[in-house]
Design an enzyme around this catalytic site. Structure first.
Site, PDB file in Angstrom:
ATOM      1  CD  GLU A 368      -9.311  -4.170  -4.061  1.00 11.10           C
ATOM      2  OE1 GLU A 368      -9.191  -5.274  -4.624  1.00 11.10           O
ATOM      3  OE2 GLU A 368      -8.347  -3.417  -3.850  1.00 11.10           O
ATOM      4  CG  ASN A 411     -10.807  -0.402   1.574  1.00 13.11           C
ATOM      5  OD1 ASN A 411     -10.627   0.822   1.642  1.00 13.11           O
ATOM      6  ND2 ASN A 411      -9.824  -1.260   1.366  1.00 13.11           N
ATOM      7  CG  HIS A 447      -3.263   1.494  -3.643  1.00 17.72           C
ATOM      8  ND1 HIS A 447      -2.209   1.266  -2.795  1.00 17.72           N
ATOM      9  CD2 HIS A 447      -4.303   0.785  -3.165  1.00 17.72           C
ATOM     10  CE1 HIS A 447      -2.587   0.429  -1.840  1.00 17.72           C
ATOM     11  NE2 HIS A 447      -3.860   0.123  -2.038  1.00 17.72           N
ATOM     12  CD  GLU A 480      -6.021  -0.797   0.757  1.00 21.39           C
ATOM     13  OE1 GLU A 480      -5.393  -1.015  -0.289  1.00 21.39           O
ATOM     14  OE2 GLU A 480      -6.883  -1.557   1.205  1.00 21.39           O
ATOM     15  CG  ASP A 482       0.697   2.901  -2.382  1.00 23.53           C
ATOM     16  OD1 ASP A 482      -0.165   3.271  -3.209  1.00 23.53           O
ATOM     17  OD2 ASP A 482       0.959   1.694  -2.210  1.00 23.53           O
TER      18      ASP A 482
HETATM   19  C1  XIL Z   1      -1.853  -5.949  -1.283  1.00 22.66           C
HETATM   20  C2  XIL Z   1      -0.676  -6.178  -0.356  1.00 22.66           C
HETATM   21  O1  XIL Z   1      -0.114  -4.946  -0.019  1.00 22.66           O
HETATM   22  C3  XIL Z   1       0.345  -7.059  -0.987  1.00 22.66           C
HETATM   23  O2  XIL Z   1       1.293  -7.426  -0.013  1.00 22.66           O
HETATM   24  C4  XIL Z   1      -0.295  -8.317  -1.559  1.00 22.66           C
HETATM   25  O3  XIL Z   1       0.657  -9.040  -2.274  1.00 22.66           O
HETATM   26  C5  XIL Z   1      -1.487  -7.988  -2.416  1.00 22.66           C
HETATM   27  O4  XIL Z   1      -2.383  -7.165  -1.710  1.00 22.66           O
HETATM   28  N1  XIL Z   1      -6.029  -3.219  -2.194  1.00 22.66           N
HETATM   29  C6  XIL Z   1      -6.205  -3.875  -1.004  1.00 22.66           C
HETATM   30  C7  XIL Z   1      -5.057  -4.505  -0.345  1.00 22.66           C
HETATM   31  O5  XIL Z   1      -7.306  -3.820  -0.445  1.00 22.66           O
HETATM   32  O6  XIL Z   1      -5.414  -5.656   0.358  1.00 22.66           O
HETATM   33  C8  XIL Z   1      -3.958  -4.825  -1.324  1.00 22.66           C
HETATM   34  O7  XIL Z   1      -2.835  -5.263  -0.570  1.00 22.66           O
HETATM   35  C9  XIL Z   1      -3.624  -3.603  -2.162  1.00 22.66           C
HETATM   36  C10 XIL Z   1      -4.812  -3.176  -2.954  1.00 22.66           C
END
Ligand code: XIL
Length: 563
Positions: A368, A411, A447, A480, A482
């Site tokens: 990020e 990422n 996400h 990632e 969802d």
């Molecule tokens: C999130 C985790 O899923 C949680 O358990 C934690 O509290 C916060 O981080 N982007 C990312 C991940 O790269 O590392 C993040 O993971 C979600 C967003």
């Protein structure tokens, strides 16, 4: 079906006549613990969950280690535990904690949902007994310790009916109401001390207290299910990893995982090994988890995930090395100066990547780097503050030096559609490649939300946008995914969620530049979309429901992979 978990390696059982020595079991996989002649030495690592930016002023929540790969006690009826502890003569005021969990906490990176536990602690010249009964319900009692603080103390904890009895050196000092903390009948152990403190755990014993009660110990180790591909009889529906292995071998089917469910929930572990051939540690490799003090690392959780992956024939994607979040306060709250910050990052990367060299196939080296929805780099991290945008090339080069074979990624989120942010990522990638910086791929997090008012990016739009990254010669991965349905998880929505998952998987399947299709967890039970203040407030964005049952999204991914 799996061949069966080899979870209980050795079993000791006793009744009221004898006791079992819990220190005879595995304590080598507990972060901060070291086996010594006198027992187990416990050092306080100061591991803490530091709240995000918005909650900066909150005190970090301590995140003490749990012995997940070690003694697990099963109890029925009344039982007693006894422990001998001592602090060092040189620092008799050090703290010493032993926690017995009846329900493990859920630990994410920004929050921790407490379970049920009793902590016995030596603090100065008091014994502290803390009862934790779920979220926000804890009570604390203190009893004077008779002897001088550095002497060996024998502590006792017994459950007798609805009471907890507390003993110091064989004498009962307290009788507390037992609110049902051990009703699960399965007890886990954790040991810790305040940061920089250490103590010796000389012995830890358990016994059943009456003829009708039992206490049984097992050495909980990494579950092994046999190679995922062979783990199902011909007639069973094919698993995602099996179908992908057959029809799309270039594409890993991945998911994010956490050590606590991996080692405590057999069903979780079994589904994981059966369905996926790649794992990403969800939090276990983040800086504050793995590197809590300048000269101390806490590898236990990350090791468990990597060991599990190897034992079950899965690849590992590492996450993450240079990020603005999940930084421990020792990094962010001192003025280290530019030279030292470079050293900290270089040493961190060399140690973490080096430890898993050859065992982790790809890394989110930089996570990020951009503002949430903007085209500019995030400037808040100590890395950016001292090195400017060069921290990105620096981190990639250091990771490459530590493991030249690993595939290295940047990422980020909100990159899927054409936007100033995605243009900026493209420009960054292009310039890194031109300069010969070892960058191999881009991770698209995905996400997504799906509600009446909001639809996620369409696969065709993503397709057109991702192609320019591929044309640069880069690999790409869905890293990632969802799909959060927020308040409406009706059948209709679940169906739309399924179709959306499928459209993204199909996009990835059809293009050999995609190396992985990875979801951010697989079961709503342990999802990061869970409401941490509500034990029943599960998320709804993943492909298995909170009871680990496959959702329409699972079946649609399965269908897609058959082609
Ligand atoms: C999130 C985790 O899923 C949680 O358990 C934690 O509290 C916060 O981080 N982007 C990312 C991940 O790269 O590392 C993040 O993971 C979600 C967003």
């Amino acid at each position: 079906m799996a061949l069966g978990a080899v979870l209980l390696l050795s079993v000791g059982c006793m009744n009221s006549r004898g006791s079992v020595a819990l220190l005879d079991y595995d304590w080598t996989h507990l972060a901060g613990a070291e086996r010594v002649d006198e027992g187990v030495r416990i050092e306080g690592l100061g591991r803490a969950i530091v709240p995000t930016e918005d909650a900066k002023d909150q005190t970090p929540v301590s995140n003490p280690p749990i012995n997940l790969r070690g003694a697990v006690l099963r109890v029925k009826g009344d039982f007693a535990l006894s422990a001998k502890l001592s602090r060092l003569e040189s620092s008799p005021d050090d703290s010493a904690y032993l926690t017995i969990y009846g329900k493990l906490p859920l630990t994410q990176d920004e929050w921790r949902q407490d379970g049920r536990a009793v902590t016995l602690g030596l603090e100065g010249d008091s014994l502290i007994v803390e009862l934790q009964d779920g979220i926000d319900d804890s009570e604390r009692h203190a009893y004077p310790l008779p002897a001088s603080a550095s002497d060996e103390v024998k502590l006792g904890l017994a459950r007798i009916g609805e009471w907890l009895s507390i003993q110091i050196n064989g004498e009962t000092v307290g009788l507390l109401d037992e609110p049902g903390l051990f009703d699960s009948g399965v007890l886990w152990f954790g040991a810790s001390a305040d940061e920089g403190s250490e103590y010796l755990l000389h012995s830890l014993k358990a016994r059943a207290l009456s003829k009708r009660s039992t206490a049984t110990v097992a050495d909980n180790q990494i579950p092994v299910f046999g190679a995922g591909e062979k783990a199902q009889p011909g007639s069973a529906p094919a698993s995602l990893r099996r179908l992908a292995g057959k029809n799309h071998p270039q594409l890993y089917i991945g998911t994010a995982v956490a050590a606590i469910p991996l080692l405590s929930d057999k069903k979780y572990a079994r589904i994981l090994a059966r369905e996926f051939n790649m794992v990403t540690p969800e939090n276990a490799m983040k800086f504050q988890f793995i590197h809590p003090r300048p000269d101390r690392y806490a590898f236990a959780d990350a090791d468990a995930i990597v060991d599990f992956a190897e034992a079950n024939d899965m690849a590992v994607h590492g996450h993450t090395l240079a990020w603005k979040e999940a930084l421990p306060r020792w990094v962010t709250e001192q003025d280290h100066g530019a030279v030292r910050i470079r050293e900290i990052l270089a040493e961190h990367i060399a140690t973490v990547v080096g430890r898993y060299k050859g065992r982790i196939q790809s890394w989110d080296v930089v996570n990020e780097p951009f503002e949430p929805f903007g085209a500019t780099l995030r400037i808040g991290s100590p890395w950016y503050q001292t090195m400017g945008k060069d921290y990105i090339a620096f981190a990639l080069r250091e990771a490459h030096r530590a493991d030249p074979e690993a595939r290295l990624y940047i990422n980020d989120y909100a990159l899927e559609h054409p936007s100033p942010k995605s243009d900026a990522m493209y420009a960054l990638a292009e310039s890194l490649l031109e300069r010969g910086v070892p960058l191999h791929g881009i991770g698209f997090q995905m996400h997504e939300d799906m509600t009446d008012d909001y639809q996620p990016v369409e696969a065709s739009v993503f397709h057109d946008n991702v192609q320019r990254f591929i044309d640069l010669g880069l690999e790409v991965r869905i890293s990632e995914m969802d799909v959060n349905l927020q308040d409406d998880a009706s059948q209709e929505r679940l169906q739309q969620q399924a179709e959306y998952y499928r459209s993204i998987l199909e996009l990835a399947m059809d293009n050999p530049a995609f190396t992985a299709f990875s979801t951010w967890g697989f079961t709503d039970r342990y999802s990061s979309l869970q409401e941490w203040w509500d034990t029943d407030g599960f998320g709804n964005g993943l492909i298995f429901d909170a009871n680990h049952q496959p959702k329409p999204a699972y079946f649609s991914l399965q269908e897609a992979l058959k082609e």
